[in-house]
Motif scaffolding. Structure first.
Motif, PDB file in Angstrom:
ATOM      1  N   ARG A 186      -4.824  -4.956   5.487  1.00  0.00           N
ATOM      2  CA  ARG A 186      -4.317  -5.198   6.846  1.00  0.00           C
ATOM      3  C   ARG A 186      -3.038  -4.366   7.019  1.00  0.00           C
ATOM      4  N   GLU A 233      -0.658  -4.673  10.258  1.00  0.00           N
ATOM      5  CA  GLU A 233       0.238  -5.828  10.204  1.00  0.00           C
ATOM      6  C   GLU A 233       1.324  -5.628   9.153  1.00  0.00           C
ATOM      7  N   LEU A 241      -0.222  -8.312   2.792  1.00  0.00           N
ATOM      8  CA  LEU A 241      -1.113  -7.839   3.849  1.00  0.00           C
ATOM      9  C   LEU A 241      -1.715  -6.481   3.486  1.00  0.00           C
TER      10      LEU A 241
END
Length: 241
Positions: free
Chosen positions: A76, A79, A71
């Motif tokens: 990201r 997350e 991730l």
């Protein structure tokens, strides 16, 4: 009549299996009723089970950290923080998890949290090169450039081929110089303390001059002294010649 022996064989086989079943059940009951002393020692078994549980947690933490890495590589970071935190909860002694979470915090501009994770990773492993690099990035984000330079230089001392650390040192030195210049420019201008020329105050008879003197009566504190007003010059009366 010729087919009668066959059922007898089957019945005998059933009886034999039943007898074997009864023997096994009796052996099992005997073992439970009279266990051997060696089997009663629960210490090695508990330790073995504990190691299996630890191995399971370690493997699960590695899997969670790998998900976080994937991730983070995709940008990201919010997350990724969740998975890194889960991995750290299962395996708090793994310093690399803290370094990875520090990286995600730094990318999200959460510099205080990034610095805390970096310092914790270095407590667990003082020779963690990336830990010093993560610490330098967090300090740089907090605009603590001198401390960031020290952290990056520590990373360089561990790995002389780390080009990124050298670039960060140069960037922090440049920002530190810019900060000093901007601070110098924002300082207030010095006051003009030159003496006032005589006669520049005009010939105003209402002007009161004050001076500060120190006396024993007031304990050495400054006291104001008022100068007497100047007396205007006398003019001749008309017709007095």
């Amino acid at each position: 009549m010729e087919n009668k022996p066959k059922p007898e064989r089957r019945e005998r086989s059933k009886e034999a299996s039943c007898e074997r079943g009864r023997d096994v059940s009796q052996d099992t009951l005997c073992e439970k009723a009279e266990p051997k002393p060696e089997r009663m020692e629960a210490g090695p078994t508990a330790q073995r089970n504990g190691r299996l549980v630890d191995q399971y947690k370690i493997q699960e933490s590695m899997d969670l950290a790998n998900v976080g890495n994937n991730l983070a590589n995709k940008g990201r970071y919010s997350e990724a923080l969740h998975y890194y935190s889960e991995a750290i909860g299962l395996n708090p002694g793994e310093y690399r998890f803290l370094g990875n979470r520090s990286y995600s915090y730094e990318r999200l501009a959460l510099y205080k949290e990034a610095l805390a994770d970096a310092e914790r990773s270095l407590e667990l492993q003082p020779n963690f090169i990336k830990g010093y690099f993560r610490k330098g990035k967090a300090l740089k984000g907090l605009k603590r450039y001198s401390e960031a330079i020290s952290a990056f230089q520590r990373a360089l001392s561990c790995d002389l081929n780390r080009v990124e650390a050298a670039q960060e040192v140069a960037d922090c030195q440049r920002k530190l110089q810019e900060l000093k210049i901007s601070t110098r420019e924002n300082l207030p201008a010095p006051l003009n303390l030159q003496p006032v020329p005589a006669g520049s105050l005009g010939n105003n008879n209402n002007t009161v001059f004050r001076s500060v003197v120190y006396t024993r009566s007031n304990g050495g504190l400054p006291a104001a002294r008022t100068a007497p007003p100047s007396v205007p010059a006398a003019h001749p009366r008309p017709g007095s010649r």
